[in-house]
Design an enzyme around this catalytic site. Structure first.
Site, PDB file in Angstrom:
ATOM      1  N   HIS A  15      47.900  33.933  47.822  1.00 31.70           N
ATOM      2  CA  HIS A  15      47.265  34.578  47.106  1.00 31.70           C
ATOM      3  C   HIS A  15      47.706  36.155  46.741  1.00 31.70           C
ATOM      4  CE1 HIS A  15      43.030  35.885  48.295  1.00 31.70           C
ATOM      5  NE2 HIS A  15      43.501  37.413  47.148  1.00 31.70           N
ATOM      6  N   HIS A  17      47.327  38.446  42.926  1.00 30.54           N
ATOM      7  CA  HIS A  17      46.360  38.237  41.666  1.00 30.54           C
ATOM      8  C   HIS A  17      46.897  39.036  40.529  1.00 30.54           C
ATOM      9  CE1 HIS A  17      42.519  37.865  44.016  1.00 30.54           C
ATOM     10  NE2 HIS A  17      43.148  38.468  44.481  1.00 30.54           N
ATOM     11  N   ASP A  19      46.091  40.342  38.199  1.00 28.88           N
ATOM     12  CA  ASP A  19      45.593  41.533  37.563  1.00 28.88           C
ATOM     13  C   ASP A  19      45.724  42.638  38.320  1.00 28.88           C
ATOM     14  OD1 ASP A  19      43.767  40.164  38.271  1.00 28.88           O
ATOM     15  OD2 ASP A  19      42.321  40.755  37.515  1.00 28.88           O
ATOM     16  N   GLY A 174      35.644  38.784  43.489  1.00 28.94           N
ATOM     17  CA  GLY A 174      34.208  39.687  43.451  1.00 28.94           C
ATOM     18  C   GLY A 174      33.601  39.805  44.599  1.00 28.94           C
ATOM     19  N   HIS A 201      37.650  33.456  48.048  1.00 27.59           N
ATOM     20  CA  HIS A 201      37.465  34.308  48.703  1.00 27.59           C
ATOM     21  C   HIS A 201      36.424  34.183  50.093  1.00 27.59           C
ATOM     22  CE1 HIS A 201      40.215  36.065  45.918  1.00 27.59           C
ATOM     23  NE2 HIS A 201      40.329  37.067  46.611  1.00 27.59           N
ATOM     24  N   GLU A 204      35.805  38.188  54.365  1.00 30.77           N
ATOM     25  CA  GLU A 204      36.255  39.473  54.169  1.00 30.77           C
ATOM     26  C   GLU A 204      35.596  40.962  54.730  1.00 30.77           C
ATOM     27  OE1 GLU A 204      37.630  40.030  49.784  1.00 30.77           O
ATOM     28  OE2 GLU A 204      39.215  42.041  50.025  1.00 30.77           O
ATOM     29  N   ASP A 293      48.303  40.334  48.151  1.00 28.35           N
ATOM     30  CA  ASP A 293      46.225  40.548  47.094  1.00 28.35           C
ATOM     31  C   ASP A 293      47.010  41.401  45.746  1.00 28.35           C
ATOM     32  OD1 ASP A 293      43.895  39.636  47.080  1.00 28.35           O
ATOM     33  OD2 ASP A 293      43.335  41.608  48.303  1.00 28.35           O
TER      34      ASP A 293
HETATM   35 ZN   LIG Z   1      42.335  38.888  46.763  1.00 31.83          ZN
END
Ligand SMILES: [Zn+2]
Length: 360
Positions: A15, A17, A19, A174, A201, A204, A293
């Protein structure tokens, strides 16, 4: 465990990202090249600090603003290729031997790239990064659909189309609140029909009900974060625990939780490292994987996550080996490749660490 040992330990991340993990200096260079003038500063170190502060601010707007800057400079084939190659290099330098890196192709179309061109560019970057590290790392892409848009089916189709070319699966990300995963059921049904892997996801910002929906309605094989599964667990005064049906299902079916402790602290999903639910969940037998993350935004690396967990819970090489093996067992890779990584890279890597530690 010494920092040098932590750095050397073989790691796997499921996991991360794309970006959320750029080098600050690269953001500044790419912004100059593409004429983007929105950066808060053009000094790499200060920019790195700005990202972490924005993510730490507790303001969702500022947190999301960070991704507006990184995505703004990831709009050409060259930029995507560079960012992906550097991502592979940075992870390898941190001892990561297997990574699944995710991104939302639809966020890289501002300058006219097609979805296929975005995926091809990122894949080319990952291959280049693997080459530059002499094959020390294997990187696979996960394509992310955004919860608040209506393009998830399109991205699921894109995932299936590119599955033989470096794309290992699909994810949905998102803002969780108001955007339950079941809104994207057609995307998940498409993936299921094509026997294609996906994670979601969940658990959370929203509690166990989002995990229920992700696993039981949508069919997720893994859960991004998932720490709120603790909502379905009662811990008694004597330390024993009673699991609800959902928690038991997740544990018993070995559905991996992609746990990202530092990120959880920033978004308020956990209060501090010492009370992070990862240790409770591990003791109860959940399949736990440790993840970054967003490396830039959270100011973290896999080694730092290891270090935080070592400090909070006294974890040593045995536990990190357990997390790493769990990650590879839950990777969206064919079984022979998972076995090869475990038997030929991870087990021997930890054995060497133990040997070095015992001879000190
Ligand atoms: Zn994430």
């Amino acid at each position: 465990m010494h920092l040098s040992d932590i750095l050397r330990a073989p790691k796997a991340v499921l996991h991360d990202h794309l970006d959320g993990g750029l080098r600050p200096a690269t953001i500044i260079e790419l912004a100059r090249e593409c004429g983007y003038r929105g950066l808060p500063t053009e000094e790499p170190e200060a920019l790195g600090v700005w990202f972490r502060d924005a993510a730490d601010s507790g303001s969702l707007e500022r947190y999301l603003e960070t991704f507006a800057h990184t995505c703004a400079v990831m709009q050409t084939r060259e930029a995507l290729e560079r960012v992906a190659a550097e991502c592979a290099e940075d992870l390898a330098a941190d001892g990561v031997v297997y990574a699944e890196v995710r991104y939302a192709p639809e966020q890289h179309q501002e300058r006219g790239l097609t979805l296929d061109e975005v995926v091809d560019a990122v894949n080319a970057g990952f291959r280049e990064g693997e080459r530059r590290t002499g094959g020390r790392i294997t990187v696979r892409a996960l394509l992310t659909g955004m919860r608040h848009t209506d393009r998830s089916l399109e991205i699921a189709e894109l995932t299936v189309a590119h599955r033989e070319r470096g794309v290992a699966g699909f994810d949905i990300a998102g803002g969780e609140i108001g955007n339950p995963p079941a809104r994207h059921l057609p995307a998940f049904q498409h993936l299921k029909r094509h026997s294609c892997h996906f994670t979601i996801h969940a658990g959370e910002a929203v509690g166990a009900e989002s995990i229920h929906e992700a696993v039981q309605i949508c069919g997720a094989e893994r859960i991004g974060h998932g720490v709120r599964i603790t909502d379905d667990i009662t811990v008694h005064d004597d330390g024993s625990a009673t699991l609800g049906h959902l928690a038991a299902y997740v544990r018993d079916n070995r559905i991996a939780l992609e746990v990202c402790p530092t990120s959880n602290l920033q978004t308020g999903a956990a209060k501090d490292y010492a009370t992070h639910p990862i240790d409770l969940l591990r003791r109860l037998g959940f399949r736990i994987t440790l993840n970054t993350d967003n490396r830039l935004v959270s100011g973290t690396t896999m080694s730092r996550e290891f270090q935080h967990m070592a400090e909070a819970f006294g974890y040593g090489p045995e536990v990190f080996e357990e997390f790493t093996v769990a990650a590879v067992e839950s990777a969206f890779l064919p079984l022979p490749e998972r076995r090869r990584l475990i038997d030929e890279v991870i087990r021997p890597g930890y054995a060497a660490l133990r040997e070095a530690a015992s001879s000190k």
